[in-house]
Motif scaffolding. Structure first.
Motif, PDB file in Angstrom:
ATOM      1  N   TYR A  95     101.936  19.771  42.579  1.00  0.00           N
ATOM      2  CA  TYR A  95     103.298  20.273  42.418  1.00  0.00           C
ATOM      3  C   TYR A  95     103.382  21.216  41.214  1.00  0.00           C
ATOM      4  O   TYR A  95     103.977  22.282  41.283  1.00  0.00           O
ATOM      5  CB  TYR A  95     104.261  19.104  42.266  1.00  0.00           C
ATOM      6  N   LYS A  96     102.773  20.821  40.125  1.00  0.00           N
ATOM      7  CA  LYS A  96     102.779  21.662  38.915  1.00  0.00           C
ATOM      8  C   LYS A  96     101.988  22.949  39.146  1.00  0.00           C
ATOM      9  O   LYS A  96     102.364  23.998  38.635  1.00  0.00           O
ATOM     10  CB  LYS A  96     102.216  20.895  37.717  1.00  0.00           C
ATOM     11  N   ALA A  97     100.896  22.877  39.888  1.00  0.00           N
ATOM     12  CA  ALA A  97     100.096  24.072  40.166  1.00  0.00           C
ATOM     13  C   ALA A  97     100.882  25.080  40.992  1.00  0.00           C
ATOM     14  O   ALA A  97     100.720  26.291  40.833  1.00  0.00           O
ATOM     15  CB  ALA A  97      98.810  23.685  40.897  1.00  0.00           C
ATOM     16  N   LEU A  98     101.764  24.579  41.861  1.00  0.00           N
ATOM     17  CA  LEU A  98     102.545  25.461  42.723  1.00  0.00           C
ATOM     18  C   LEU A  98     103.631  26.192  41.952  1.00  0.00           C
ATOM     19  O   LEU A  98     103.933  27.351  42.234  1.00  0.00           O
ATOM     20  CB  LEU A  98     103.164  24.661  43.877  1.00  0.00           C
ATOM     21  N   ASN A  99     104.250  25.528  40.969  1.00  0.00           N
ATOM     22  CA  ASN A  99     105.305  26.135  40.150  1.00  0.00           C
ATOM     23  C   ASN A  99     106.430  26.688  41.021  1.00  0.00           C
ATOM     24  O   ASN A  99     106.698  27.893  41.031  1.00  0.00           O
ATOM     25  CB  ASN A  99     104.713  27.223  39.248  1.00  0.00           C
ATOM     26  N   THR A 100     107.088  25.811  41.761  1.00  0.00           N
ATOM     27  CA  THR A 100     108.124  26.230  42.707  1.00  0.00           C
ATOM     28  C   THR A 100     109.296  26.934  42.041  1.00  0.00           C
ATOM     29  O   THR A 100     109.919  27.790  42.650  1.00  0.00           O
ATOM     30  CB  THR A 100     108.655  25.034  43.512  1.00  0.00           C
ATOM     31  N   PRO A 104     109.567  32.494  43.097  1.00  0.00           N
ATOM     32  CA  PRO A 104     110.279  33.680  43.605  1.00  0.00           C
ATOM     33  C   PRO A 104     110.292  34.873  42.652  1.00  0.00           C
ATOM     34  O   PRO A 104     110.419  36.008  43.091  1.00  0.00           O
ATOM     35  CB  PRO A 104     111.707  33.170  43.819  1.00  0.00           C
ATOM     36  N   THR A 105     110.145  34.617  41.356  1.00  0.00           N
ATOM     37  CA  THR A 105     110.235  35.715  40.402  1.00  0.00           C
ATOM     38  C   THR A 105     108.871  36.272  39.994  1.00  0.00           C
ATOM     39  O   THR A 105     108.798  37.221  39.233  1.00  0.00           O
ATOM     40  CB  THR A 105     110.979  35.251  39.129  1.00  0.00           C
ATOM     41  N   SER A 110     100.439  36.840  41.074  1.00  0.00           N
ATOM     42  CA  SER A 110     100.660  35.536  40.441  1.00  0.00           C
ATOM     43  C   SER A 110     101.100  34.493  41.462  1.00  0.00           C
ATOM     44  O   SER A 110     100.629  33.356  41.445  1.00  0.00           O
ATOM     45  CB  SER A 110     101.710  35.641  39.338  1.00  0.00           C
ATOM     46  N   ALA A 111     102.021  34.880  42.342  1.00  0.00           N
ATOM     47  CA  ALA A 111     102.511  33.947  43.362  1.00  0.00           C
ATOM     48  C   ALA A 111     101.369  33.532  44.294  1.00  0.00           C
ATOM     49  O   ALA A 111     101.232  32.344  44.627  1.00  0.00           O
ATOM     50  CB  ALA A 111     103.650  34.574  44.156  1.00  0.00           C
ATOM     51  N   THR A 112     100.563  34.482  44.688  1.00  0.00           N
ATOM     52  CA  THR A 112      99.434  34.173  45.561  1.00  0.00           C
ATOM     53  C   THR A 112      98.440  33.267  44.851  1.00  0.00           C
ATOM     54  O   THR A 112      97.919  32.324  45.453  1.00  0.00           O
ATOM     55  CB  THR A 112      98.743  35.476  46.020  1.00  0.00           C
ATOM     56  N   GLU A 113      98.185  33.532  43.570  1.00  0.00           N
ATOM     57  CA  GLU A 113      97.281  32.674  42.806  1.00  0.00           C
ATOM     58  C   GLU A 113      97.800  31.243  42.735  1.00  0.00           C
ATOM     59  O   GLU A 113      97.030  30.297  42.879  1.00  0.00           O
ATOM     60  CB  GLU A 113      97.091  33.235  41.385  1.00  0.00           C
ATOM     61  N   CYS A 114      99.110  31.090  42.510  1.00  0.00           N
ATOM     62  CA  CYS A 114      99.701  29.737  42.465  1.00  0.00           C
ATOM     63  C   CYS A 114      99.532  29.019  43.800  1.00  0.00           C
ATOM     64  O   CYS A 114      99.178  27.841  43.830  1.00  0.00           O
ATOM     65  CB  CYS A 114     101.189  29.811  42.104  1.00  0.00           C
TER      66      CYS A 114
END
Length: 191
Positions: A95-100, A104-105, A110-114
């Motif tokens: 959950y922390k790795a995803l950084n929900t 969106p911002t 970065s989003a793909t890496e998460c």
């Protein structure tokens, strides 16, 4: 009765058509607000799934009380507790790795890496938990059957467990699909 259209009128119609075409090309059919709202709904769905997993941890003390009263299942209680705590810790890391909250911002990279890191963590969590889950499944079947070869009871227990596993797998697939959709929406917003 025959209508004649002169060249000037045709040029005027062509100019108006080109102007209308330019305005339509500039118009966004799907605006950013719609994309953000859809992204928010998908992220809320993922967060809800994780919250349900974390709330399930509340059942551990209840199960501890129930199974501890049955003195001969203390090993099962210990295994159940260890698996529940381990799974919760792994879910928390995923959950922390995803950084929900920040997804969106973020930039597309970065989003793909998460999301990639989250997928890797989920795969690792499954690998880590497969042996304890298997032990729990076998032990649960043994307890349900009263440590005997009661085939109808064993069959019912196995069918119920398979249904639970399939249901959990479908929920996880839905989450993966939602994550892929969120990444696509981030790309759409940034382009």
């Amino acid at each position: 009765m025959e209508k004649t259209i002169d060249f000037a009128e045709l040029e005027e119609l062509k100019t108006q058509f080109n102007l209308l075409n330019e305005k339509l090309e500039k118009q966004q059919i799907i605006n950013e607000n719609l994309i953000k709202e859809s992204m928010r709904k998908k992220i809320i769905g993922i967060e809800r799934w994780y919250r349900a997993r974390f709330r399930a941890l509340i059942t551990v003390p209840i199960l501890l009380v129930v199974f501890t009263s049955m003195k001969y299942h203390i090993g099962y209680v210990i295994l159940l507790t260890v698996v529940a705590l381990l799974e919760s810790a792994l879910n928390w890391k995923c959950y922390k790795a995803l950084n929900t909250k920040g997804l969106p911002t973020m930039t597309i990279t970065s989003a793909t890496e998460c999301v990639v890191k989250h997928k890797q963590m989920r795969a690792l969590a499954k690998k880590i938990l497969i042996a304890p889950w298997l032990m729990m499944v076998i032990w649960t079947i043994m307890i349900a059957s009263g440590y005997s070869w009661n085939l109808p009871l064993i069959s019912i227990t196995i069918v119920m467990m398979i249904l639970g596993i399939v249901w959990g797998h479908q929920l996880e697939r839905k989450n993966r699909k939602n994550l892929e959709d969120v990444i696509q929406m981030v790309k759409d917003l940034r382009s």
